[in-house]
Design an enzyme around this catalytic site. Structure first.
Site, short mmCIF file in Angstrom:
data_model
loop_
_atom_site.label_atom_id
_atom_site.label_comp_id
_atom_site.label_asym_id
_atom_site.label_seq_id
_atom_site.Cartn_x
_atom_site.Cartn_y
_atom_site.Cartn_z
N PRO A 67 6.69 3.64 6.08
CA PRO A 67 7.43 4.73 5.44
C PRO A 67 8.81 4.87 6.05
O PRO A 67 9.15 5.90 6.62
CB PRO A 67 6.55 5.95 5.71
CG PRO A 67 5.78 5.63 6.95
CD PRO A 67 5.61 4.13 6.96
N CYS A 68 9.58 3.85 5.94
CA CYS A 68 10.90 3.89 6.57
C CYS A 68 11.77 4.95 5.91
O CYS A 68 12.81 5.31 6.43
CB CYS A 68 11.55 2.52 6.50
SG CYS A 68 11.07 1.60 5.04
#
Length: 115
Positions: A67-68
DNA sequence: AGAATGACACAGA
DNA sequence: CTCTGTGCCATTC
Protein backbone atom coordinates in the site's frame (compact mmCIF):
# COMPACT_ATOMS: atom_id res chain seq x y z
CA UNK A 1 26.93 -34.36 -4.19
CA UNK A 2 23.91 -32.35 -3.54
CA UNK A 3 25.90 -30.18 -1.28
CA UNK A 4 25.61 -26.60 -2.30
CA UNK A 5 28.67 -24.76 -1.22
CA UNK A 6 27.36 -21.66 -2.81
CA UNK A 7 24.35 -21.41 -0.48
CA UNK A 8 22.70 -19.22 -3.06
CA UNK A 9 23.59 -15.66 -2.36
CA UNK A 10 20.35 -14.39 -3.65
CA UNK A 11 19.76 -11.92 -0.85
CA UNK A 12 20.00 -8.98 -3.17
CA UNK A 13 16.41 -7.98 -2.63
CA UNK A 14 16.65 -8.82 1.03
CA UNK A 15 17.97 -6.34 3.60
CA UNK A 16 16.67 -2.96 2.76
CA UNK A 17 13.68 -3.57 0.54
CA UNK A 18 12.15 -6.28 2.62
CA UNK A 19 12.28 -4.04 5.61
CA UNK A 20 10.52 -1.22 3.80
CA UNK A 21 8.07 -3.71 2.43
CA UNK A 22 7.37 -5.06 5.89
CA UNK A 23 6.74 -1.67 7.44
CA UNK A 24 4.64 -0.28 4.64
CA UNK A 25 2.58 -3.43 4.61
CA UNK A 26 1.88 -2.84 8.29
CA UNK A 27 0.41 0.59 7.78
CA UNK A 28 -3.14 0.43 9.10
CA UNK A 29 -6.01 1.52 6.95
CA UNK A 30 -6.80 5.18 7.01
CA UNK A 31 -3.32 6.03 8.17
CA UNK A 32 -0.25 7.34 6.41
CA UNK A 33 3.43 7.43 7.19
CA UNK A 34 6.42 9.33 5.97
CA UNK A 35 9.56 8.16 4.24
CA UNK A 36 11.66 9.62 6.99
CA UNK A 37 9.81 7.67 9.65
CA UNK A 38 10.34 4.45 7.79
CA UNK A 39 13.96 5.20 7.03
CA UNK A 40 14.49 5.96 10.67
CA UNK A 41 13.15 2.61 11.73
CA UNK A 42 15.27 0.94 9.13
CA UNK A 43 18.27 2.42 10.83
CA UNK A 44 19.18 4.34 7.74
CA UNK A 45 17.89 7.53 9.24
CA UNK A 46 18.68 10.14 6.65
CA UNK A 47 18.18 7.82 3.75
CA UNK A 48 14.56 8.68 3.32
CA UNK A 49 15.13 8.66 -0.41
CA UNK A 50 16.04 5.03 -0.35
CA UNK A 51 12.61 4.26 1.00
CA UNK A 52 10.96 5.82 -2.01
CA UNK A 53 13.52 4.22 -4.21
CA UNK A 54 12.88 0.87 -2.56
CA UNK A 55 9.19 1.20 -3.27
CA UNK A 56 10.08 1.72 -6.87
CA UNK A 57 11.81 -1.62 -6.86
CA UNK A 58 9.02 -3.42 -5.08
CA UNK A 59 6.62 -1.70 -7.39
CA UNK A 60 8.13 -3.70 -10.21
CA UNK A 61 7.55 -6.88 -8.22
CA UNK A 62 4.41 -6.81 -6.11
CA UNK A 63 2.88 -3.40 -6.01
CA UNK A 64 -0.58 -4.65 -5.09
CA UNK A 65 0.72 -6.07 -1.86
CA UNK A 66 2.34 -2.84 -0.94
CA UNK A 67 0.00 0.00 0.00
CA UNK A 68 2.55 2.54 -1.05
CA UNK A 69 -0.29 5.00 -1.47
CA UNK A 70 -0.23 5.31 2.30
CA UNK A 71 3.32 6.57 2.18
CA UNK A 72 3.68 10.29 1.79
CA UNK A 73 6.44 12.79 2.27
CA UNK A 74 6.84 14.88 5.39
CA UNK A 75 4.67 17.58 3.89
CA UNK A 76 1.81 15.12 3.62
CA UNK A 77 1.85 15.47 -0.13
CA UNK A 78 1.30 12.44 -2.33
CA UNK A 79 4.62 12.38 -4.06
CA UNK A 80 4.09 8.95 -5.56
CA UNK A 81 0.81 9.96 -7.09
CA UNK A 82 2.50 10.16 -10.44
CA UNK A 83 3.51 6.53 -10.14
CA UNK A 84 -0.07 5.49 -9.58
CA UNK A 85 -1.21 7.36 -12.60
CA UNK A 86 -3.79 10.04 -12.06
CA UNK A 87 -5.48 10.68 -8.74
CA UNK A 88 -5.76 7.03 -7.91
CA UNK A 89 -3.61 7.52 -4.88
CA UNK A 90 -5.83 10.25 -3.52
CA UNK A 91 -8.94 8.26 -4.28
CA UNK A 92 -7.58 5.27 -2.43
CA UNK A 93 -6.71 7.27 0.63
CA UNK A 94 -10.07 8.98 0.66
CA UNK A 95 -11.72 5.64 0.27
CA UNK A 96 -9.99 4.53 3.44
CA UNK A 97 -11.14 7.55 5.35
CA UNK A 98 -8.10 9.72 5.01
CA UNK A 99 -8.85 13.40 4.99
CA UNK A 100 -7.08 16.09 3.06
CA UNK A 101 -6.74 19.75 3.80
CA UNK A 102 -7.49 22.53 1.41
CA UNK A 103 -4.05 22.24 -0.07
CA UNK A 104 -4.63 18.69 -1.16
CA UNK A 105 -2.33 17.34 1.48
CA UNK A 106 -3.00 14.57 3.93
CA UNK A 107 -3.68 15.78 7.44
CA UNK A 108 -0.57 14.38 9.00
CA UNK A 109 -1.70 15.56 12.40
CA UNK A 110 -4.65 13.23 12.09
CA UNK A 111 -3.52 10.30 10.01
CA UNK A 112 0.18 10.24 10.66
CA UNK A 113 1.20 6.76 11.71
CA UNK A 114 4.63 5.65 12.82
CA UNK A 115 5.92 2.08 12.92
C1' DA B 1 35.60 1.69 -9.19
C1' DG B 2 33.58 6.09 -9.89
C1' DA B 3 29.79 8.93 -11.27
C1' DA B 4 24.96 9.77 -11.53
C1' DT B 5 20.34 9.18 -9.92
C1' DG B 6 16.45 9.22 -6.63
C1' DA B 7 8.47 8.37 -4.60
C1' DC B 8 13.00 12.84 0.94
C1' DA B 9 14.46 15.54 5.20
C1' DC B 10 16.25 19.43 7.41
C1' DA B 11 18.03 24.20 8.01
C1' DG B 12 17.98 28.87 6.79
C1' DA B 13 15.91 33.12 4.70
C1' DC C 1 3.93 29.27 6.05
C1' DT C 2 6.57 28.84 1.64
C1' DC C 3 10.74 28.45 -1.07
C1' DT C 4 15.72 27.23 -1.85
C1' DG C 5 19.89 24.75 -1.22
C1' DT C 6 22.49 20.89 0.72
C1' DG C 7 23.21 16.09 2.51
C1' DC C 8 21.97 11.12 3.16
C1' DC C 9 22.39 6.22 1.75
C1' DA C 10 21.84 2.64 -1.49
C1' DT C 11 21.27 1.10 -6.26
C1' DT C 12 22.42 1.26 -11.11
C1' DC C 13 25.26 2.10 -15.39
Amino acid sequence: MANNLKTSKKREERDFFERVYDIVARIPEGRVTTYGAIARHLGTGGSARLVGWALNKTLAGDRSLLPCHRVVNRNGELTGKAWFGGDIMEQLLRSEGVTFDKQGRVKMSVHLWEP
